[in-house]
Scaffold this motif. Structure first.
Motif, short mmCIF file in Angstrom:
data_model
loop_
_atom_site.label_atom_id
_atom_site.label_comp_id
_atom_site.label_asym_id
_atom_site.label_seq_id
_atom_site.Cartn_x
_atom_site.Cartn_y
_atom_site.Cartn_z
N ASP A 1 -10.28 6.40 10.87
CA ASP A 1 -9.25 7.28 11.14
C ASP A 1 -8.39 7.01 12.53
O ASP A 1 -7.72 7.91 12.91
N TRP A 2 -8.35 5.62 12.67
CA TRP A 2 -7.88 5.23 14.39
C TRP A 2 -6.32 5.41 14.17
O TRP A 2 -6.03 5.10 15.24
N LEU A 3 -5.84 5.38 13.20
CA LEU A 3 -4.36 5.21 13.17
C LEU A 3 -3.57 6.54 12.71
O LEU A 3 -2.59 6.92 12.33
N VAL A 4 -4.45 7.77 12.44
CA VAL A 4 -3.90 9.16 12.02
C VAL A 4 -2.89 9.53 12.92
O VAL A 4 -1.88 10.05 12.98
N VAL B 1 5.76 -1.17 11.07
CA VAL B 1 4.63 -1.54 10.38
C VAL B 1 4.54 -2.07 9.16
O VAL B 1 5.26 -1.46 8.42
N THR B 2 4.21 -3.43 9.10
CA THR B 2 4.42 -4.13 7.93
C THR B 2 3.18 -4.38 6.78
O THR B 2 3.25 -5.15 6.15
N VAL B 3 2.27 -3.34 7.12
CA VAL B 3 1.12 -3.68 6.12
C VAL B 3 0.58 -2.23 5.79
O VAL B 3 1.21 -1.26 6.05
N ASP B 4 -0.30 -2.33 4.78
CA ASP B 4 -0.82 -0.90 4.37
C ASP B 4 -1.59 -0.15 5.34
O ASP B 4 -2.31 -0.67 6.13
N ASP B 5 -1.62 1.15 5.16
CA ASP B 5 -2.47 2.03 5.97
C ASP B 5 -3.81 2.38 5.29
O ASP B 5 -4.92 2.57 5.72
#
Ligand code: SOE
Length: 407
Positions: free
Chosen positions: A178-181, A256-260
């Protein structure tokens, strides 16, 4: 180059010089793995921490000081040219793997490369081709899917291979972080496709793809997938060093150019149905790798956040429920090198087991696993997931024949 240990040149033949490229999170994890391999296990060849390399000399020197690397370089090419380096350990972002690994293999160095193997199938193919040419000359390689070397996971594989679960019907695999929440977490290289290749999918999804194939001994035949990027712009880290600002030139945020997150279903070649979930937005889950396997005669369940325990249901008495197995007995995989039963292990121990297995394989001239070809298979799944997600979750086959013919 700065040399910190003048005695470094006079070493017995039973040592292999390690040249590690990269010094951050994986650099630290690998450093302690090499050190503990020497301290807690007796591999036939002992690792000597010859050199750590990084473009930031001060940062690489700090890693050298903390972990006892004998010298520092600022260009990976110099590492590969050194006669006191026999193993190149690649701990850098995915966009650098193919160039470094191919050069190292051609220079006759054994290679350990962090996961995922590469950022594309094409790059992975190039790495497999170089690895298999090198292997013919006794130069070996491994890709760093370290979770295979968590004792409970290795034990799970042994249980499935024994047939005790019967026919495998369901596999449920999740990798939850969850480090990008928080939308204020700055843009890092992991959030840029040109650096990382993909987001949660390649970073943590690769782990559960490899784990499912490792534990079941089976392969994914196709996928139907969804991916999502929940937060599309983030603040640039410390002035955006190394990252381009957004097109609007705001300079303070980057795209952000990738999937979360990625979720996908699959069917294994043996007929089992499988579900996968890889996300950095599972609020409250820090590093939860969950695996459950249901067979005709029993089940097993694992969660890395309780990594010394494997829950096993043996079909003899379904009313007995799952048994909680504490995987810390000396007869369990890798445990003989550590502490008495019950003195549990942690995240870092898998890196030591990886180092010990690689050193042992090299001493015996045995091709290490997971091989670069295993890494290529994972890369093919990653590519199929992205293709499926780009076409409305369309069912996407995974080529049965690897693009590099088995020689
Ligand atoms: C970040 O998601 C990360 O460091 C991964 O890159 C590692 O492979 C995983 O072991 C821990 O989380």
């Amino acid at each position: 180059m700065t040399r910190t240990d003048p005695a470094a040149d006079r070493r017995p033949e039973s040592e292999l010089g390690i040249g590690m490229i990269g010094y951050a999170f994986m650099g630290r994890a690998h450093s302690q793995g090499w050190r503990n391999a020497r301290s807690f296990f007796s591999p036939p060849l002992l690792p000597r921490l010859a050199v750590v390399a990084g473009r930031d000399e001060a940062a690489a020197s700090e890693t050298a000081r903390r972990f006892g690397w004998e010298s520092v370089e600022t260009d990976w090419r110099d590492v590969i040219e050194r006669d006191d380096v026999q193993v190149v350990d690649i701990c850098t972002p995915g966009d650098t793997h193919v160039e470094i690994a191919v050069a190292a293999l051609r220079a006759g160095k054994h290679v350990l490369c962090e996961k995922p193997l590469a950022n594309t199938v094409a790059e992975a193919v190039e790495m497999v081709e170089a690895a298999e040419v090198a292997e013919a000359a006794g130069v070996l390689s491994m890709v760093g899917f370290t979770y295979r070397r968590v004792p409970a996971i290795a034990h799970a594989r042994d249980i499935v291979a024994s047939g005790r679960l019967g026919d495998i019907r369901h596999v449920r695999a999740q990798y939850l972080q969850d480090w990008l929440v928080d939308p204020n977490v700055p843009l890092s290289w992991r959030l840029r496709k040109d650096r990382a290749g993909s987001g949660a999918l390649g970073d943590i999804g690769a782990h559960i793809i490899d784990l499912v194939q490792f534990v079941t001994g089976d392969r994914l035949t196709g996928v139907s997938a969804l991916t999502e990027t929940f937060v599309r712009h983030r603040p640039l880290a410390t002035g955006g060093a190394g990252l381009s600002a957004t097109a609007n030139g705001a300079g303070d945020v980057g795209e952000v150019t990738v999937d979360d997150a990625a979720i996908f279903i699959s069917r294994l070649a043996g007929g089992a149905l499988a579900t996968f979930e890889a996300t950095r937005f599972a609020t409250g889950r820090k590093n939860s790798i969950r695996l459950e396997i249901n067979g005709s005669d029993g089940s097993l369940a694992f969660d890395f956040e309780d990594m010394n325990v494997l829950h096993v249901l043996r079909g003899e008495d379904p009313d007995a429920g799952f048994t909680r197995v504490l995987v810390t007995e000396p007869e369990h995989p890798y445990l003989a090198g550590w502490w008495p039963a019950g003195h549990v292990l942690g995240y870092e121990h898998g890196f030591t087991h990886q180092a010990v297995d690689l050193l042992t394989d090299i001493s015996q001239g045995r091709p290490p696993r997971p091989s670069f070809r295993d890494g290529l298979v994972v890369q093919q799944v990653l590519e199929a997931v992205e293709q499926s997600a780009a076409h409305g979750a369309a069912w996407t086959e995974i080529p049965h024949e690897a693009p590099v013919p088995v020689t």
